[in-house]
Design an enzyme around this catalytic site. Structure first.
Site, PDB file in Angstrom:
ATOM      1  N   ASP A  97      24.905  55.276  37.629  1.00 53.96           N
ATOM      2  CA  ASP A  97      23.529  54.677  37.754  1.00 53.96           C
ATOM      3  C   ASP A  97      23.145  54.908  36.823  1.00 53.96           C
ATOM      4  O   ASP A  97      22.107  54.264  37.304  1.00 53.96           O
ATOM      5  CB  ASP A  97      22.779  56.252  39.013  1.00 53.96           C
ATOM      6  CG  ASP A  97      22.497  58.055  37.685  1.00 53.96           C
ATOM      7  OD1 ASP A  97      22.769  57.628  37.051  1.00 53.96           O
ATOM      8  OD2 ASP A  97      21.574  58.091  37.796  1.00 53.96           O
ATOM      9  N   HIS A 118      17.710  56.208  29.668  1.00 53.87           N
ATOM     10  CA  HIS A 118      16.676  56.332  28.710  1.00 53.87           C
ATOM     11  C   HIS A 118      16.321  57.138  27.010  1.00 53.87           C
ATOM     12  O   HIS A 118      17.786  57.326  26.697  1.00 53.87           O
ATOM     13  CB  HIS A 118      16.444  57.965  29.035  1.00 53.87           C
ATOM     14  CG  HIS A 118      16.031  57.808  30.920  1.00 53.87           C
ATOM     15  ND1 HIS A 118      14.268  56.727  31.468  1.00 53.87           N
ATOM     16  CD2 HIS A 118      16.224  58.375  31.709  1.00 53.87           C
ATOM     17  CE1 HIS A 118      15.024  57.269  32.537  1.00 53.87           C
ATOM     18  NE2 HIS A 118      16.123  57.729  32.985  1.00 53.87           N
ATOM     19  N   GLY A 149      19.598  61.780  34.285  1.00 61.03           N
ATOM     20  CA  GLY A 149      20.280  61.201  34.184  1.00 61.03           C
ATOM     21  C   GLY A 149      20.623  60.470  32.721  1.00 61.03           C
ATOM     22  O   GLY A 149      20.210  61.487  31.628  1.00 61.03           O
TER      23      GLY A 149
END
Length: 158
Positions: free
Chosen positions: A19, A23, A41
């Protein structure tokens, strides 16, 4: 992790994808009022091939499984199976060329996403991606984009 590896090697998992949540470390380390506010994630798009090749190196899956899990099955599942996911007449000739005589190492310094890091830093696999072809035209060589941008939006087949 052991159960996930067993499911993968046992053929219980149909697709492996990412996915890709790039960040920045400062975002992940910041203080948040609620757990649900923490960005979830991790970055994974750039390292998917090498992490899958690591599973091939370990004997958990075969190279043909990698192709099935990361190319053929996703293409079929998302309605692209008559153009993508195979090397065959009438398909788009999207091809990765690997050199199994060379190794490659995942490194934070090589990451191009805004995250700038990978949890797989330092992993080495016995293969090196040397070329990428999109619709039969070479678009990347030795990790560098070459030639004009030729990507297009791909839509589901009816």
């Amino acid at each position: 992790m052991d159960a996930l590896r067993a499911a993968l090697s046992g053929g219980l998992i149909d697709i492996v994808a990412t996915d890709h949540a790039p960040h920045a470390p400062i975002e992940k380390a910041a203080s948040y009022a609620a757990f649900a506010d923490i960005p979830g994630g991790m970055p994974g798009l750039q390292t998917l091939l090498q992490t899958m090749l690591k599973l091939v190196d370990e004997g958990l899956i075969a190279l043909s499984d990698l192709v099935r899990l990361c190319a053929r099955n996703p293409a079929e599942r998302f309605g692209l199976g008559r153009r993508k996911g195979r090397i065959a007449t009438g398909y788009d000739a999207d091809i990765l060329i690997l050199d199994p005589r060379q190794s490659s190492t995942i490194a934070n310094a090589d990451q191009v996403s805004r995250a700038g890091y990978t949890p797989f830093d330092g992993w080495t696999v016995q293969a090196r991606l040397t070329s990428v072809f999109l619709r039969g035209r070479e678009i990347a060589r030795e990790g560098k984009l070459i030639g004009p941008k030729i990507g297009t939006i791909v839509t589901r087949e009816s």
